[in-house]
Motif scaffolding. Structure first.
Motif, mmCIF file in Angstrom:
data_model
loop_
_atom_site.group_PDB
_atom_site.id
_atom_site.type_symbol
_atom_site.label_atom_id
_atom_site.label_comp_id
_atom_site.label_asym_id
_atom_site.label_seq_id
_atom_site.Cartn_x
_atom_site.Cartn_y
_atom_site.Cartn_z
ATOM 1 N N ALA A 283 9.664 8.159 -0.346
ATOM 2 C CA ALA A 283 10.272 8.847 -1.013
ATOM 3 C C ALA A 283 9.133 10.607 -0.511
ATOM 4 O O ALA A 283 8.824 10.363 -0.536
ATOM 5 C CB ALA A 283 9.184 8.483 -2.871
ATOM 6 N N LYS A 284 9.710 11.190 -1.037
ATOM 7 C CA LYS A 284 9.393 12.608 -1.029
ATOM 8 C C LYS A 284 9.073 13.429 -2.321
ATOM 9 O O LYS A 284 10.131 13.514 -3.408
ATOM 10 C CB LYS A 284 10.755 13.666 -0.365
ATOM 11 C CG LYS A 284 10.930 13.031 1.527
ATOM 12 C CD LYS A 284 11.852 14.205 1.605
ATOM 13 C CE LYS A 284 12.390 12.988 3.112
ATOM 14 N NZ LYS A 284 13.651 14.238 3.460
ATOM 15 N N MET B 232 1.010 -1.542 -0.001
ATOM 16 C CA MET B 232 -0.187 0.126 -0.050
ATOM 17 C C MET B 232 0.907 0.899 -0.493
ATOM 18 O O MET B 232 2.647 1.262 0.672
ATOM 19 C CB MET B 232 -0.840 0.177 1.329
ATOM 20 C CG MET B 232 -1.653 1.278 1.351
ATOM 21 S SD MET B 232 -2.840 1.318 2.938
ATOM 22 C CE MET B 232 -2.604 2.934 2.688
ATOM 23 N N TYR B 233 0.459 1.918 -0.711
ATOM 24 C CA TYR B 233 1.695 3.410 -0.515
ATOM 25 C C TYR B 233 0.233 4.651 -0.407
ATOM 26 O O TYR B 233 -1.042 4.282 -0.658
ATOM 27 C CB TYR B 233 1.519 3.926 -2.260
ATOM 28 C CG TYR B 233 2.778 2.941 -2.604
ATOM 29 C CD1 TYR B 233 4.102 2.997 -2.408
ATOM 30 C CD2 TYR B 233 2.636 1.909 -3.157
ATOM 31 C CE1 TYR B 233 5.388 2.343 -3.009
ATOM 32 C CE2 TYR B 233 3.687 0.824 -4.065
ATOM 33 C CZ TYR B 233 4.893 1.089 -2.893
ATOM 34 O OH TYR B 233 5.756 -0.189 -3.486
ATOM 35 N N ARG C 148 5.711 16.202 0.485
ATOM 36 C CA ARG C 148 5.052 15.612 1.130
ATOM 37 C C ARG C 148 5.817 13.785 0.432
ATOM 38 O O ARG C 148 5.989 13.606 0.492
ATOM 39 C CB ARG C 148 3.669 15.250 0.415
ATOM 40 C CG ARG C 148 2.593 16.760 0.056
ATOM 41 C CD ARG C 148 2.184 17.124 1.087
ATOM 42 N NE ARG C 148 1.380 17.843 1.548
ATOM 43 C CZ ARG C 148 1.800 19.177 1.813
ATOM 44 N NH1 ARG C 148 3.818 19.885 2.151
ATOM 45 N NH2 ARG C 148 0.767 20.288 2.195
ATOM 46 N N PRO C 149 5.109 13.392 1.960
ATOM 47 C CA PRO C 149 6.539 11.532 2.166
ATOM 48 C C PRO C 149 4.924 11.440 1.140
ATOM 49 O O PRO C 149 4.039 10.610 1.655
ATOM 50 C CB PRO C 149 6.197 11.608 3.213
ATOM 51 C CG PRO C 149 4.596 12.285 4.107
ATOM 52 C CD PRO C 149 4.640 13.068 3.193
ATOM 53 N N ILE C 150 5.730 9.522 0.464
ATOM 54 C CA ILE C 150 5.277 8.684 -0.115
ATOM 55 C C ILE C 150 4.857 7.666 0.713
ATOM 56 O O ILE C 150 6.541 6.992 1.382
ATOM 57 C CB ILE C 150 4.923 8.615 -1.265
ATOM 58 C CG1 ILE C 150 4.716 9.644 -2.179
ATOM 59 C CG2 ILE C 150 5.079 7.064 -1.944
ATOM 60 C CD1 ILE C 150 5.129 9.466 -3.541
ATOM 61 N N ILE C 151 4.174 7.101 1.593
ATOM 62 C CA ILE C 151 4.336 6.281 2.520
ATOM 63 C C ILE C 151 4.428 4.806 1.853
ATOM 64 O O ILE C 151 3.425 5.061 1.085
ATOM 65 C CB ILE C 151 3.455 6.589 3.480
ATOM 66 C CG1 ILE C 151 4.169 8.077 4.368
ATOM 67 C CG2 ILE C 151 3.757 5.475 5.036
ATOM 68 C CD1 ILE C 151 3.326 8.246 5.531
ATOM 69 N N HIS C 152 4.822 3.849 2.806
ATOM 70 C CA HIS C 152 4.884 2.522 1.750
ATOM 71 C C HIS C 152 4.437 1.556 3.227
ATOM 72 O O HIS C 152 5.344 1.719 4.077
ATOM 73 C CB HIS C 152 6.592 2.124 0.900
ATOM 74 C CG HIS C 152 5.698 0.627 0.911
ATOM 75 N ND1 HIS C 152 6.830 -0.394 1.299
ATOM 76 C CD2 HIS C 152 4.551 -0.015 0.097
ATOM 77 C CE1 HIS C 152 6.748 -1.469 0.339
ATOM 78 N NE2 HIS C 152 5.005 -1.196 -0.165
ATOM 79 N N MET C 153 3.457 0.978 2.804
ATOM 80 C CA MET C 153 2.858 -0.338 4.122
ATOM 81 C C MET C 153 2.727 -1.913 3.244
ATOM 82 O O MET C 153 2.868 -1.709 2.321
ATOM 83 C CB MET C 153 1.529 0.033 4.662
ATOM 84 C CG MET C 153 1.270 -0.784 5.820
ATOM 85 S SD MET C 153 -0.171 -0.526 6.188
ATOM 86 C CE MET C 153 -0.048 -1.606 7.521
#
Length: 318
Positions: free
Chosen positions: A226-227, A176-177, A212-217
């Protein structure tokens, strides 16, 4: 032959039409705001007004999502489930993000014991069988696992085979992103929960430069990968990444799940979403778009955007 019902909690960001088609039923969360409570049941018609009430401009974060406790889960299952089937598979939000899985496993014995009379009155014999599965995912990732489990069950797979598929294959493949829109919301939410996903320094830097951060789960764990300059660019990169997965055959199952804590027409109008939609249609991949559940959105803020797919070897996020 025993009848099996597929259950998912309200954090599962599956479109209501797909849930209806697959026969997936919802276990609610409670939303607490001060001394007031409202049920999060994934009512898509109600979600826009709930976003406005509990998310937009609410940096004080007085609202929180609370899972049902054991007795409440038993009561819900007794009222809505046990008399209509012999077994239920309950797929929960990641146990690293919520106590629901623990509460549900604690409700297994009590539900079976209390179901005897109701089942007898409904003409059913034997104890009710509740199986609880931790999906290790949230929101759109949870939706993909539930989708595949429901399709397997509909095609005649027994409960053991469905559970084995989730625990040995699907759960590890769920990626998930997420990109937030409101950094202040995420910063104060993380601080209240004792997390350091966004520190004061990161918040100040992000606000100053529109980063903004891209958050990975993955496997229940989260981290920034990533930013980007602005949430729009984050959404574009995530959609382009998903399109790459479609085009190079990286998907384990032919489905991608997208969710948004805001009007879905904003997503539909994005050129990157339209490009992904075109590629998915050409490759026979189902593209699910759903409003983000209030339970998930309360942790990431209004206009947060999420995307998930199942892949054993996904390409890196470009």
């Amino acid at each position: 032959m025993q009848e099996t019902t597929i259950l998912a909690d309200a954090a599962c960001d599956m479109p209501r039409a797909v849930m209806t088609e697959l026969g997936v039923r919802t276990i609610p969360f409670r939303i607490r705001a001060g001394d007031q409570f409202v049920a999060d049941t994934r009512d898509e018609d109600a979600l826009p007004s709930l976003y406005e009430k509990y998310l937009v401009g609410k940096q004080d974060h007085y609202a929180e999502s609370i899972p049902l406790v054991e007795r409440e889960l038993e009561d819900h299952l007794l009222k809505h489930v046990v008399a209509s089937c012999d077994r239920a598979l309950l797929f929960t939000i990641a146990s690293t993000r919520s106590r629901l899985y623990a509460h549900a496993t604690g409700a297994v014995i009590g539900t079976a014991a209390r179901s005897v009379r109701l089942r007898k009155e409904a003409g059913r014999s034997g104890l009710f069988d509740l199986i609880v599965i931790d999906t290790g995912a949230i929101g759109p990732g949870q939706a993909l696992i539930v989708r595949e489990a429901a399709r397997m069950a509909a095609d005649g797979a027994d409960a053991r085979a469905v559970v084995e598929a989730v625990e040995t294959r699907l759960r590890d493949a769920a990626h998930m992103y997420l990109v937030p829109d409101e950094l202040l919301y995420m910063y104060t939410r993380a601080r209240l929960k004792g997390e350091d996903s966004i520190t004061w320094g990161r918040y100040m830097m992000g606000s100053a430069f529109n980063i903004r951060p891209i958050i990975h789960m993955h496997r229940g764990r989260t981290g920034a990968v990533a930013k980007v300059r602005g949430s729009d660019e984050g959404r574009r990169r995530m959609l382009a990444h998903a399109e790459q997965c479609v085009r190079n055959g990286s998907l384990l199952t032919p489905a991608i799940s997208v969710c948004f804590a805001g009007p879905l027409d904003i997503v539909r109008a994005m050129p990157a979403f339209q490009s992904l939609e075109h590629a998915a249609r050409a490759k026979g991949v189902e593209l699910m778009l759903a409003p983000m559940s209030l339970t998930v959105a309360l942790n990431v803020g209004a206009r947060a955007f999420g995307l998930s797919y199942l892949s054993e070897e996904p390409p890196p996020l470009a």
